[in-house]
Design an enzyme around this catalytic site. Structure first.
Site, PDB file in Angstrom:
ATOM      1  N   GLY A   1       0.834  -1.205   0.000  1.00 48.53           N
ATOM      2  CA  GLY A   1       0.000   0.000   0.000  1.00 48.53           C
ATOM      3  C   GLY A   1       0.863   1.247   0.000  1.00 48.53           C
ATOM      4  O   GLY A   1       2.089   1.179  -0.101  1.00 48.53           O
ATOM      5  N   ALA A   2       0.226   2.403   0.127  1.00 47.09           N
ATOM      6  CA  ALA A   2       0.947   3.683   0.207  1.00 47.09           C
ATOM      7  C   ALA A   2       0.051   4.692   0.902  1.00 47.09           C
ATOM      8  O   ALA A   2      -1.165   4.514   0.978  1.00 47.09           O
ATOM      9  CB  ALA A   2       1.330   4.182  -1.182  1.00 47.09           C
TER      10      ALA A   2
ATOM     11  N   GLY B   1       2.553   3.084   8.691  1.00 51.14           N
ATOM     12  CA  GLY B   1       2.545   1.876   9.520  1.00 51.14           C
ATOM     13  C   GLY B   1       3.895   1.615  10.172  1.00 51.14           C
ATOM     14  O   GLY B   1       4.048   0.634  10.904  1.00 51.14           O
TER      15      GLY B   1
ATOM     16  N   GLU C   1      10.095  -2.091   3.925  1.00 44.69           N
ATOM     17  CA  GLU C   1       9.314  -1.922   2.685  1.00 44.69           C
ATOM     18  C   GLU C   1      10.206  -1.443   1.551  1.00 44.69           C
ATOM     19  O   GLU C   1      10.079  -1.894   0.414  1.00 44.69           O
ATOM     20  CB  GLU C   1       8.168  -0.932   2.918  1.00 44.69           C
ATOM     21  CG  GLU C   1       7.063  -1.517   3.787  1.00 44.69           C
ATOM     22  CD  GLU C   1       5.998  -0.510   4.211  1.00 44.69           C
ATOM     23  OE1 GLU C   1       4.907  -0.947   4.572  1.00 44.69           O
ATOM     24  OE2 GLU C   1       6.255   0.707   4.175  1.00 44.69           O
TER      25      GLU C   1
HETATM   26  C1  5RP Z   1       3.163   0.999   6.171  1.00 47.30           C
HETATM   27  C2  5RP Z   1       2.785   1.633   4.889  1.00 47.30           C
HETATM   28  C3  5RP Z   1       1.408   1.379   4.371  1.00 47.30           C
HETATM   29  O1  5RP Z   1       1.510   0.772   3.122  1.00 47.30           O
HETATM   30  C4  5RP Z   1       0.675   2.671   4.252  1.00 47.30           C
HETATM   31  O2  5RP Z   1       0.666   3.310   5.509  1.00 47.30           O
HETATM   32  C5  5RP Z   1      -0.777   2.474   3.774  1.00 47.30           C
HETATM   33  O3  5RP Z   1      -1.526   1.835   4.769  1.00 47.30           O
HETATM   34  P1  5RP Z   1      -3.042   1.444   4.576  1.00 47.30           P
HETATM   35  O4  5RP Z   1      -3.102   0.403   3.513  1.00 47.30           O
HETATM   36  O5  5RP Z   1      -3.453   0.915   5.933  1.00 47.30           O
HETATM   37  O6  5RP Z   1      -3.817   2.681   4.200  1.00 47.30           O
HETATM   38  O7  5RP Z   1       3.548   2.326   4.250  1.00 47.30           O
HETATM   39  O8  5RP Z   1       4.454   1.367   6.586  1.00 47.30           O
END
Ligand code: 5RP
Length: 230
Positions: free
Chosen positions: A86-87, A102, A108
């Site tokens: 994700g991002a 996260g 990552e």
């Molecule tokens: C974790 C990340 C996640 O991919 C990013 O925070 C997106 O999170 P979500 O899918 O819960 O919206 O970079 O380090």
């Protein structure tokens, strides 16, 4: 009418897992959207798909293990065929990213850098014209001297805030701290990524410039697969 973001995240995740083929070494991202990827992958494995995966966090490792996804490591595999993650923000033309809300940005980025293809899965709320519009850039820093590192980041134009969790400093899987650094919207992600990483005490930062192979965006009107415009 409120939009069910989780439904959109799951739709993007399901589409991304269609790119997985038997025999692949996968990189497994971290976060809620990556969690949906892991669930869909587990269902395909139960149906006969054969893959091994490298997780980007202890949390992802635990979830993948629980759902029966076979894990491996860089000790066995130096290269990854496909990473899906994700991002927090996606710049809509160059597909540069902010990641790390996260707290898993270091692993990552190592996984993304080792991957032949890096597919990003988001709902349309994450698309921006310029990175930093909504989200600070998470910067992972060594514990020792973090205050001096924060002061150096301020000299680059950032407003660093030490990330907290339950009233204590948030500690990453690597044992480091995170400074969430609000910058003015970013003009040149590659240059900013490099400048932040040149600061003594910085371990890695959450700008991912030029790494995405494709971004799968789910919105109320359907799924769109964006590739980088050269
Ligand atoms: C974790 C990340 C996640 O991919 C990013 O925070 C997106 O999170 P979500 O899918 O819960 O919206 O970079 O380090």
């Amino acid at each position: 009418m409120s939009i069910d973001r989780d439904r959109l995240k799951r739709a993007a995740a399901d589409r991304a897992v269609e790119f997985v083929e038997s025999g692949m070494v996968l990189g497994l991202g971290t976060g809620s959207t990556a969690g949906f990827v892991i669930e869909r992958l587990a269902a395909r494995i139960a149906g006969g798909l054969r893959i091994v995966a490298i997780p980007t966090s202890e949390h992802t490792a635990e979830l993948a293990c629980r759902l029966g996804i076979p894990l491996t490591s860089f000790a066995e595999h130096r290269h990854i065929d496909l990473a899906i993650d994700g991002a927090d923000e996606v710049e809509r033309t160059r597909l540069d990213l902010i990641k790390g809300r996260g707290g898993a940005l270091l692993r990552e980025k190592i996984v993304a850098a080792a991957s032949r293809r890096f597919i990003v899965v988001v709902d349309d709320e994450k698309l921006v014209d310029r990175l930093g519009e909504h989200t600070p850039i998470p910067v992972e820093v060594a514990r020792f001297g973090w205050q001096a590192t924060a002061a150096a980041l301020e000299r680059l134009g950032a407003e660093p805030v030490l990330r907290q969790s339950d009233g204590l400093p948030f500690v990453t899987d690597g044992g480091n701290l995170i400074l969430d650094c609000r910058f003015a919207p970013i003009e040149d992600a590659q240059q900013t990524e490099r400048l932040i990483n040149m600061t003594v005490g910085v371990v890695e930062n959450g700008l991912f410039a030029g790494r995405s192979s494709a971004v799968i965006v789910a919105s109320e009107s359907g799924i769109r697969i964006m590739t980088r415009q050269s």
